[in-house]
Design an enzyme around this catalytic site. Structure first.
Site, PDB file in Angstrom:
ATOM      1  N   ARG A 129       0.832  -1.219   0.000  1.00  0.00           N
ATOM      2  CA  ARG A 129       0.000   0.000   0.000  1.00  0.00           C
ATOM      3  C   ARG A 129       0.859   1.258   0.000  1.00  0.00           C
ATOM      4  O   ARG A 129       0.513   2.266  -0.617  1.00  0.00           O
ATOM      5  CB  ARG A 129      -0.935  -0.028   1.218  1.00  0.00           C
ATOM      6  CG  ARG A 129      -1.857   1.180   1.332  1.00  0.00           C
ATOM      7  CD  ARG A 129      -2.758   1.027   2.548  1.00  0.00           C
ATOM      8  NE  ARG A 129      -3.472   2.260   2.872  1.00  0.00           N
ATOM      9  CZ  ARG A 129      -4.665   2.587   2.411  1.00  0.00           C
ATOM     10  NH1 ARG A 129      -5.293   1.770   1.584  1.00  0.00           N
ATOM     11  NH2 ARG A 129      -5.247   3.721   2.770  1.00  0.00           N
TER      12      ARG A 129
ATOM     13  N   LEU B 257      -7.011   7.450  -1.445  1.00  0.00           N
ATOM     14  CA  LEU B 257      -7.048   6.016  -1.121  1.00  0.00           C
ATOM     15  C   LEU B 257      -8.028   5.823   0.029  1.00  0.00           C
ATOM     16  O   LEU B 257      -7.953   6.531   1.039  1.00  0.00           O
ATOM     17  CB  LEU B 257      -5.669   5.509  -0.710  1.00  0.00           C
ATOM     18  CG  LEU B 257      -4.647   5.234  -1.818  1.00  0.00           C
ATOM     19  CD1 LEU B 257      -3.257   5.090  -1.218  1.00  0.00           C
ATOM     20  CD2 LEU B 257      -5.015   3.965  -2.572  1.00  0.00           C
ATOM     21  N   SER B 258      -8.948   4.875  -0.115  1.00  0.00           N
ATOM     22  CA  SER B 258      -9.842   4.555   0.989  1.00  0.00           C
ATOM     23  C   SER B 258      -9.073   3.812   2.081  1.00  0.00           C
ATOM     24  O   SER B 258      -7.951   3.329   1.858  1.00  0.00           O
ATOM     25  CB  SER B 258     -11.003   3.685   0.496  1.00  0.00           C
ATOM     26  OG  SER B 258     -11.833   4.396  -0.390  1.00  0.00           O
ATOM     27  N   ALA B 259      -9.682   3.703   3.247  1.00  0.00           N
ATOM     28  CA  ALA B 259      -9.052   3.000   4.363  1.00  0.00           C
ATOM     29  C   ALA B 259      -8.900   1.514   4.024  1.00  0.00           C
ATOM     30  O   ALA B 259      -9.729   0.943   3.312  1.00  0.00           O
ATOM     31  CB  ALA B 259      -9.895   3.164   5.625  1.00  0.00           C
TER      32      ALA B 259
ATOM     33  N   TYR C 206     -11.295  -1.312   1.672  1.00  0.00           N
ATOM     34  CA  TYR C 206     -10.858  -2.116   0.528  1.00  0.00           C
ATOM     35  C   TYR C 206     -10.984  -3.618   0.817  1.00  0.00           C
ATOM     36  O   TYR C 206     -11.309  -4.409  -0.067  1.00  0.00           O
ATOM     37  CB  TYR C 206      -9.414  -1.771   0.166  1.00  0.00           C
ATOM     38  CG  TYR C 206      -9.259  -0.472  -0.583  1.00  0.00           C
ATOM     39  CD1 TYR C 206     -10.110  -0.123  -1.625  1.00  0.00           C
ATOM     40  CD2 TYR C 206      -8.242   0.420  -0.262  1.00  0.00           C
ATOM     41  CE1 TYR C 206      -9.970   1.062  -2.313  1.00  0.00           C
ATOM     42  CE2 TYR C 206      -8.076   1.609  -0.954  1.00  0.00           C
ATOM     43  CZ  TYR C 206      -8.945   1.934  -1.971  1.00  0.00           C
ATOM     44  OH  TYR C 206      -8.797   3.114  -2.660  1.00  0.00           O
TER      45      TYR C 206
END
Length: 414
Positions: A38, A63-65, A69
């Site tokens: 990540r 970016l989502s947490a 995801y």
């Protein structure tokens, strides 16, 4: 959104935390998360926050947490050979992980030669066999592409074709360029690339609410922005019958399965908070311009041959290691350092109350355990060797021209 699990020291530590919290529940999803670091999708100077369970935004980059995801990947129920559309594909992080699952070919294995110590002649014969398989497969793909079933160019399902389709649409052109750079870096530099048969994502710039009406449908669809009720049906018709759509709607991450031409089943997964979809702008005619998705192109024979040759070598490596009794287990995980807490007791000295540490047998055992863990970590580090890219080593030892070796390694330098 996020913060559901503890921060990790690195990518593997983060995945361990997501597994413990039951956000990652299947081996296939775990492998994809471990294969893609990540932190590689963060800008320099921000990587320190990459392994926290928090969303990240910088300009148009987002970016989502990790917990989001994880739930998305599990809810999509991805399988090799499916088609996937990512609405709001962003940095390409999710699409790249999805590509590691979609690209796993079905287990059609070629006849085996005796595994240990193949001669150069037998190696060459195996490569020719792989090329013949690729030629046969491209005929299947061409027949599929020309069939009447493809009036809307539907995705290749596992029964129709094994390679999968991986498309993304993103509103911001600078983010698409960033995603392409990160994708190229993954292909050229990551050892994980050689451990999977990768379904490479293709990205286009545009508003996902302006997709052309004659565009193809997909087996799996994810939308990474809040969907208003007015657009729910629009999202649903992007999905093939039997497919799965995951999107945030009314502050709930929702899984929708298309069970028939006009029937769906919905299930709430997680309470979330997403920024809403950007409404499309209109042109001079008062109508929004339509956006074309990437084509469902048939792979050329050269690309198919490369895929099958690499798969043949990977299968041979697996057989060779099994014949030698070598396990292909993942390296041992690092044990987390335990924080020791001592219990204080209080005693009177004169007329003052003074705290005193209480040494118990339990504390002594904890110290012994920690010392044992430190010794075990030290021994593990001594035994560990730098990871070998066995596929690349096999390719570079083949009796082939250097230009062909470079093509088989995707022109990677390591």
């Amino acid at each position: 959104m996020g913060g559901a699990v503890s921060a990790g020291e690195d990518n593997d530590d983060l995945i361990d935390n997501l597994k413990e919290a039951q956000y990652i529940r299947t081996e296939r999803v775990e492998q994809a998360f471990r294969a893609i670091d990540r932190g590689d999708y963060y800008l320099e100077g921000y990587r320190d926050s990459a392994y926290r369970d928090l969303a990240w935004k910088h300009g148009n980059l987002h970016l989502s947490a990790p917990c989001i995801y994880s739930e998305v990947m599990e809810a999509l129920k991805l399988q090799p050979g499916l088609s996937f559309l990512n609405l709001g594909s962003g940095t390409g992080y999710l699409s790249t992980m999805v590509g590691l699952i979609l690209g796993h070919l079905h287990r059609q294995r070629i006849p085996r030669f005796p595994a240990p110590g193949l001669s150069a002649e037998l190696w060459t014969l195996r490569i020719l066999q792989a090329g013949q398989q690729a030629g046969y497969l491209i005929m299947q793909c061409l027949l599929h592409a020309s069939s009447s079933v493809c009036t809307r160019c539907p995705s290749l399902s596992p029964a129709q074709g094994p390679f999968g389709i991986n498309h993304g649409i993103e509103l911001h052109s600078d983010v698409v360029e960033y995603a392409k750079e990160k994708l190229e870096s993954f292909i050229k530099n990551s050892d994980s690339f050689d451990k999977f048969e990768f379904c490479e994502p293709a990205f286009v710039v545009g508003n996902c609410l302006q997709i052309a009406s004659d565009s193809h449908q997909y087996d799996r669809v994810y939308c990474g922005a809040g969907v208003q009720k007015d657009h729910e049906h629009y999202m649903k018709i992007l999905l093939k019958v039997g497919g799965i759509l995951v999107m945030p709607i009314e502050d709930q991450l929702t899984q929708i399965m298309r069970t028939g031409q006009n029937t769906w089943e919905s299930k709430n997964i997680l309470a979330v908070s997403f920024a809403p979809l950007v409404q499309p702008s209109k042109n001079d005619n008062g109508k929004p311009d339509s956006v074309g998705l990437p084509p469902c192109a048939v792979r050329n024979l050269q690309d198919l041959a490369r895929i099958y040759i690499r798969r043949t070598l990977r299968n041979f490596i697996n057989d060779e290691m099994q014949a030698k009794g070598i396990s292909q287990r993942a390296p041992p995980k690092r044990k987390r350092k335990r924080v020791k807490q001592r219990i204080n007791t209080y005693v009177f000295v004169g007329n003052q109350l003074i705290p005193q540490p209480l040494d118990s047998e339990e504390d002594e055992k904890m110290e012994e355990d920690e010392e044992g863990e430190e010794r075990e970590r030290g021994e593990t580090q001594k035994l560990e060797e730098p990871p070998q890219n066995l596929l690349r080593e096999k390719i570079m030892r083949l009796p082939l021209p250097e230009s062909l070796k470079a093509y088989l390694t995707y022109f990677r330098e390591k």
